[in-house]
Every structure is written in C-alpha cells, then in structure tokens.
Design a protein around this motif. Structure first.
Motif, PDB file in Angstrom:
ATOM      1  N   LEU A  11     -18.348  16.852 -40.440  1.00 42.05           N
ATOM      2  CA  LEU A  11     -19.010  17.499 -41.563  1.00 42.05           C
ATOM      3  C   LEU A  11     -19.389  16.426 -42.586  1.00 42.05           C
ATOM      4  CD1 LEU A  11     -19.789  20.025 -43.234  1.00 42.05           C
ATOM      5  CD2 LEU A  11     -17.425  20.045 -44.071  1.00 42.05           C
ATOM      6  N   VAL A  12     -20.638  16.460 -43.013  1.00 46.24           N
ATOM      7  CA  VAL A  12     -21.127  15.480 -43.987  1.00 46.24           C
ATOM      8  C   VAL A  12     -22.078  16.175 -44.948  1.00 46.24           C
ATOM      9  CG1 VAL A  12     -23.058  14.771 -42.505  1.00 46.24           C
ATOM     10  CG2 VAL A  12     -22.127  13.164 -44.191  1.00 46.24           C
ATOM     11  N   SER A  17     -24.334   9.913 -43.924  1.00 43.09           N
ATOM     12  CA  SER A  17     -24.531   9.255 -42.633  1.00 43.09           C
ATOM     13  C   SER A  17     -23.365   9.544 -41.698  1.00 43.09           C
ATOM     14  CB  SER A  17     -24.640   7.734 -42.813  1.00 43.09           C
ATOM     15  OG  SER A  17     -25.735   7.382 -43.625  1.00 43.09           O
ATOM     16  N   LEU A  18     -23.649   9.486 -40.414  1.00 42.08           N
ATOM     17  CA  LEU A  18     -22.638   9.555 -39.363  1.00 42.08           C
ATOM     18  C   LEU A  18     -23.068   8.648 -38.228  1.00 42.08           C
ATOM     19  CD1 LEU A  18     -21.786  13.373 -38.916  1.00 42.08           C
ATOM     20  CD2 LEU A  18     -20.230  11.594 -39.737  1.00 42.08           C
ATOM     21  N   ARG A  19     -22.085   8.144 -37.482  1.00 43.12           N
ATOM     22  CA  ARG A  19     -22.394   7.401 -36.270  1.00 43.12           C
ATOM     23  C   ARG A  19     -21.697   8.059 -35.089  1.00 43.12           C
ATOM     24  NH1 ARG A  19     -21.275   1.215 -34.200  1.00 43.12           N
ATOM     25  NH2 ARG A  19     -19.144   2.009 -33.946  1.00 43.12           N
ATOM     26  N   TYR A  80     -24.663   4.431 -28.989  1.00 44.56           N
ATOM     27  CA  TYR A  80     -24.430   4.905 -30.345  1.00 44.56           C
ATOM     28  C   TYR A  80     -25.675   5.599 -30.883  1.00 44.56           C
ATOM     29  CZ  TYR A  80     -20.739   1.417 -29.896  1.00 44.56           C
ATOM     30  OH  TYR A  80     -19.677   0.677 -29.448  1.00 44.56           O
ATOM     31  N   LEU A  81     -25.440   6.491 -31.834  1.00 42.20           N
ATOM     32  CA  LEU A  81     -26.526   7.090 -32.589  1.00 42.20           C
ATOM     33  C   LEU A  81     -26.134   7.034 -34.060  1.00 42.20           C
ATOM     34  CD1 LEU A  81     -29.299   8.493 -32.305  1.00 42.20           C
ATOM     35  CD2 LEU A  81     -28.076  10.678 -32.514  1.00 42.20           C
ATOM     36  N   GLN A  82     -26.748   6.105 -34.780  1.00 44.58           N
ATOM     37  CA  GLN A  82     -26.531   5.999 -36.217  1.00 44.58           C
ATOM     38  C   GLN A  82     -27.489   6.955 -36.912  1.00 44.58           C
ATOM     39  OE1 GLN A  82     -24.272   4.115 -38.072  1.00 44.58           O
ATOM     40  NE2 GLN A  82     -25.085   5.291 -39.799  1.00 44.58           N
ATOM     41  N   VAL A 121     -22.151  18.250 -35.247  1.00 42.97           N
ATOM     42  CA  VAL A 121     -22.542  17.625 -36.511  1.00 42.97           C
ATOM     43  C   VAL A 121     -22.971  18.736 -37.454  1.00 42.97           C
ATOM     44  CG1 VAL A 121     -24.224  16.138 -37.657  1.00 42.97           C
ATOM     45  CG2 VAL A 121     -23.218  15.439 -35.463  1.00 42.97           C
ATOM     46  N   THR A 122     -22.339  18.803 -38.611  1.00 41.02           N
ATOM     47  CA  THR A 122     -22.666  19.813 -39.609  1.00 41.02           C
ATOM     48  C   THR A 122     -22.996  19.109 -40.919  1.00 41.02           C
ATOM     49  OG1 THR A 122     -21.149  21.389 -38.571  1.00 41.02           O
ATOM     50  CG2 THR A 122     -21.886  21.868 -40.813  1.00 41.02           C
TER      51      THR A 122
END
Length: 125
Positions: A11-12, A17-19, A80-82, A121-122
């Motif tokens: 959760l962001v 950002s998330l990786r 990876y997915l940045q 991913v939220t």
C-alpha cells in the motif's frame, strides 16, 4: 519447470514509489522476454512492460511510460519493476511472466507461457 515469484507489492500513497521483484528459476532465460502485466478488479490483465533477457531492451505501455522502469539482474535471475509517481489508477495485482524465445513486439497475455502468482499494489488517494 519455470517458477516465478513476485514480491514488493503493498500500500502506497499517490505520488509514491514501489519496486516489484520477480525471482525466476527452473531453467536459463537467455533467449526469453520477461514481462509485467497487471489486472485491476473487473478488468482484463493488461501488458505493462517487458525486457529482453539477453540484451536488456525494453518496451512499455503508454500508461506507464516515463513513470515505470523495468530492469533485470541476470546474475540473480531477477526482474524488477520500479514504479514512480503512482496513482490510484495503478492499483492492481501485478504479475510477472515469461515469453520463451520471445520477441518484444509480442505483448499479448497469450504470448507469455509462465506466470507468477501476482503481488497486490494498492495506491491510495
């Protein structure tokens, strides 16, 4: 047998950002294309990005171009997915996938034969 294990979801807040990581195992991937897809509730599973394992060439969907970056570490067999500048519209389950002896021009779900279990991913507004 190919195994793909995603991690890094969560959760962001919007703008954050998330990786994501995808650990691949089971064989060598030299000739393959690794991809990320995402599926929001009630929607189709859509292409996000892909990378050629050997040369590291990349392609992106228009919706993430300039915000997301796909990369790979061949020594760790990990993709990876940045994801930067996230918005609520990016909320989805993100899946890693492999296209054996792949081509970056092939971006349909059916072109990818092996899939991970997905990571949520939220993005909150």
């Amino acid at each position: 047998q190919v195994q793909l294990v995603e991690s890094g979801g969560g959760l962001v807040q919007a703008g954050g950002s998330l990786r994501l990581s995808c650990a691949a195992s089971g064989r060598t991937f030299s000739d393959d294309v690794m991809g990320w897809f995402r599926q929001a509730p009630g929607k189709e599973r859509d292409f996000v990005a892909a990378i050629s394992w050997m040369l590291g060439l990349t392609v992106y969907s228009d919706s993430v171009k300039g915000r997301f970056t796909i990369s790979r570490n061949t020594a760790k067999n990990t993709v990876y997915l940045q994801m930067n500048s996230l918005s609520p519209e990016d909320t989805a389950i993100y899946y890693c996938a492999v296209q054996q002896r792949g081509m970056l021009s092939r971006r349909n779900r059916a072109d990818f034969g092996s899939w991970g279990q997905g990571t949520q991913v939220t993005v909150s507004s």
